[in-house]
Write a protein that holds these residues in place. Structure first.
Motif, PDB file in Angstrom:
ATOM      1  N   GLY A  77       9.556  38.142  71.322  1.00 16.21           N
ATOM      2  CA  GLY A  77      10.448  39.774  71.203  1.00 16.21           C
ATOM      3  C   GLY A  77       9.283  41.525  71.362  1.00 16.21           C
ATOM      4  N   SER A  78       8.332  40.385  71.002  1.00 20.78           N
ATOM      5  CA  SER A  78       7.187  41.968  71.302  1.00 20.78           C
ATOM      6  C   SER A  78       6.874  41.782  72.329  1.00 20.78           C
ATOM      7  N   GLN A  79       6.769  41.195  73.341  1.00 24.01           N
ATOM      8  CA  GLN A  79       6.526  40.598  74.433  1.00 24.01           C
ATOM      9  C   GLN A  79       7.885  41.804  75.637  1.00 24.01           C
ATOM     10  N   ALA A  80       8.946  41.327  75.049  1.00 18.70           N
ATOM     11  CA  ALA A  80      10.375  42.201  75.441  1.00 18.70           C
ATOM     12  C   ALA A  80      10.071  43.910  74.944  1.00 18.70           C
ATOM     13  N   ILE A  81       9.662  43.472  74.520  1.00 25.36           N
ATOM     14  CA  ILE A  81       9.474  45.260  74.257  1.00 25.36           C
ATOM     15  C   ILE A  81       8.366  46.223  75.367  1.00 25.36           C
ATOM     16  N   GLN A  82       7.327  44.916  74.980  1.00 24.91           N
ATOM     17  CA  GLN A  82       5.928  45.446  76.240  1.00 24.91           C
ATOM     18  C   GLN A  82       6.616  46.209  76.677  1.00 24.91           C
ATOM     19  N   THR A  83       7.768  45.308  77.681  1.00 19.61           N
ATOM     20  CA  THR A  83       8.272  44.710  79.073  1.00 19.61           C
ATOM     21  C   THR A  83       9.218  46.450  78.882  1.00 19.61           C
ATOM     22  N   LEU A  84       9.693  46.903  78.195  1.00 22.63           N
ATOM     23  CA  LEU A  84      10.916  48.727  78.727  1.00 22.63           C
ATOM     24  C   LEU A  84       9.676  49.038  78.993  1.00 22.63           C
ATOM     25  N   ALA A  85       8.664  49.338  78.978  1.00 19.10           N
ATOM     26  CA  ALA A  85       7.817  50.972  79.004  1.00 19.10           C
ATOM     27  C   ALA A  85       7.915  50.549  80.611  1.00 19.10           C
ATOM     28  N   GLY A  86       7.273  49.215  81.309  1.00 23.74           N
ATOM     29  CA  GLY A  86       7.286  48.890  82.308  1.00 23.74           C
ATOM     30  C   GLY A  86       8.649  49.446  83.483  1.00 23.74           C
ATOM     31  N   GLY A  87       9.485  50.444  83.051  1.00 21.13           N
ATOM     32  CA  GLY A  87      10.103  50.529  83.542  1.00 21.13           C
ATOM     33  C   GLY A  87      11.461  50.291  83.045  1.00 21.13           C
ATOM     34  N   THR A  88      12.823  50.905  84.141  1.00 21.94           N
ATOM     35  CA  THR A  88      14.342  50.476  83.889  1.00 21.94           C
ATOM     36  C   THR A  88      15.012  49.257  83.962  1.00 21.94           C
ATOM     37  N   ILE A  89      15.971  48.530  83.173  1.00 27.71           N
ATOM     38  CA  ILE A  89      16.239  46.966  83.320  1.00 27.71           C
ATOM     39  C   ILE A  89      17.789  47.737  83.694  1.00 27.71           C
ATOM     40  N   ASP A  90      18.244  46.630  84.479  1.00 28.48           N
ATOM     41  CA  ASP A  90      20.083  46.648  85.056  1.00 28.48           C
ATOM     42  C   ASP A  90      20.738  46.492  83.214  1.00 28.48           C
ATOM     43  N   LEU A  91      20.042  44.935  83.734  1.00 29.05           N
ATOM     44  CA  LEU A  91      20.776  43.929  82.721  1.00 29.05           C
ATOM     45  C   LEU A  91      20.023  43.390  81.753  1.00 29.05           C
ATOM     46  N   ALA A  92      20.040  43.490  80.865  1.00 29.20           N
ATOM     47  CA  ALA A  92      19.083  42.470  79.837  1.00 29.20           C
ATOM     48  C   ALA A  92      19.737  41.131  79.236  1.00 29.20           C
ATOM     49  N   LEU A  93      19.011  39.846  79.452  1.00 33.50           N
ATOM     50  CA  LEU A  93      19.999  38.555  78.349  1.00 33.50           C
ATOM     51  C   LEU A  93      18.989  37.957  77.735  1.00 33.50           C
ATOM     52  N   VAL A  94      19.577  38.389  76.635  1.00 30.43           N
ATOM     53  CA  VAL A  94      18.645  38.167  75.283  1.00 30.43           C
ATOM     54  C   VAL A  94      19.088  37.455  74.237  1.00 30.43           C
ATOM     55  N   ASP A  95      18.381  36.364  73.380  1.00 30.93           N
ATOM     56  CA  ASP A  95      18.127  34.788  72.603  1.00 30.93           C
ATOM     57  C   ASP A  95      18.263  35.699  71.653  1.00 30.93           C
ATOM     58  N   LEU A  96      19.071  35.800  70.910  1.00 31.78           N
ATOM     59  CA  LEU A  96      19.144  36.195  69.494  1.00 31.78           C
ATOM     60  C   LEU A  96      18.566  35.148  68.239  1.00 31.78           C
ATOM     61  N   GLY A  97      17.706  33.748  68.998  1.00 30.45           N
ATOM     62  CA  GLY A  97      16.436  33.338  67.661  1.00 30.45           C
ATOM     63  C   GLY A  97      15.664  33.213  68.252  1.00 30.45           C
ATOM     64  N   LEU A  98      14.989  34.720  68.227  1.00 29.86           N
ATOM     65  CA  LEU A  98      13.175  33.980  68.428  1.00 29.86           C
ATOM     66  C   LEU A  98      12.709  34.321  67.546  1.00 29.86           C
ATOM     67  N   PRO A  99      11.096  34.093  67.811  1.00 22.85           N
ATOM     68  CA  PRO A  99      10.363  33.091  66.502  1.00 22.85           C
ATOM     69  C   PRO A  99       9.803  34.455  66.357  1.00 22.85           C
ATOM     70  N   ASP A 100      10.044  35.871  66.409  1.00 22.60           N
ATOM     71  CA  ASP A 100       8.425  37.020  65.584  1.00 22.60           C
ATOM     72  C   ASP A 100      10.045  37.773  65.619  1.00 22.60           C
ATOM     73  N   LEU A 101      10.603  38.451  65.999  1.00 24.55           N
ATOM     74  CA  LEU A 101      11.556  39.400  65.962  1.00 24.55           C
ATOM     75  C   LEU A 101      12.477  39.121  65.892  1.00 24.55           C
TER      76      LEU A 101
END
Ligand code: CA
Length: 239
Positions: A34-58
């Motif tokens: 999850g923390s990597q995903a949040i860092q990635t958000l700063a890197g620009g626009t995303i059209d689609l996100a596939l998100v696993d609900l069971g993450l180790p950190d968030l």
């Protein structure tokens, strides 16, 4: 070219998805927390996100909330194991547009994603629909009730527009699923119900602030839904 973010800590699933989506011509970033995903958000626009609900950190639901906030136009699809079914509802309420139960067929996932991306914000079509005090402008993708803007998520808007198009008519679940989410797939029933519930809540909120009646969405058991056409002042005022 669509930008896809995959958040999945299971490397096998994540890498398989990444490679298949790249093979389809998407630009794909795979992160495993999850923390990597949040860092990635700063890197620009995303059209689609596939998100696993069971993450180790968030908490996956918290991640969806943050994703939705940071990327209002993105399509968010939950990837989940069957045992997490309750979380799916919470995830949808937090801003996800759809979900897919693991294990899923890759062909099915790819078909869903193509459909979602086709229906993105750029796909303006049709016209302006008026149902009583409700106005739905499909070109501007704007809805107002009694002149007050109704803030809706992408799929809530599509759902309202589809119901408004057939105002006063019964619209079957199958039609709503295929017109708003494209194709039918297992487990989609909950997606529709959660979006209807959210839509009703939003319409009631706005109706209160606009000082008018909320348009009613009637549940037709075993069939679907109907957006009611208000009977108007003449009837309300008596004969
Ligand atoms: Ca996981």
């Amino acid at each position: 070219m669509a930008e896809v973010l995959i958040v999945e800590d299971d490397r096998m699933i994540g890498e398989t998805l990444r490679d298949s989506l790249r093979g389809q011509g998407y630009r794909v970033r795979l992160v495993t927390s999850g923390s990597q995903a949040i860092q990635t958000l700063a890197g620009g626009t995303i059209d689609l996100a596939l998100v696993d609900l069971g993450l180790p950190d968030l908490d996956g639901v918290e991640l969806i909330r943050r994703l939705r906030e940071a990327q209002p136009a993105a399509v968010i699809v939950i990837l989940t194991a069957r045992r997490d079914e309750i979380d799916v509802v919470v995830g949808l309420e937090a801003g996800a547009d759809d979900y897919l139960m693991k294990p899923f067929r890759l062909a099915e996932l790819l078909a869903r994603l193509r459909a979602h991306l086709r229906r993105g914000p750029a796909a303006a079509q049709r016209a302006r629909l008026v149902v009583g005090q409700l106005e739905v402008d499909e070109v501007a993708r704007r809805a107002t009730l009694g002149g007050v803007a109704v803030e809706l998520r992408a799929k809530e808007f599509d759902l309202l527009a589809r119901l408004a198009m057939g105002a006063g008519e019964a619209v079957s679940r199958e039609t709503l699923m295929s017109d708003v989410w494209d194709a039918h797939w297992f487990g989609s029933t909950k997606t529709l119900d959660v979006h209807i519930a959210a839509l009703r809540r939003r319409l009631v909120e706005v109706a209160e602030s606009a000082g008018c009646l909320a348009p009613a969405i009637t549940t037709l058991r075993g069939h679907g839904y109907r957006l009611e056409v208000p009977t108007g002042d003449a009837v309300a005022g008596g004969r």
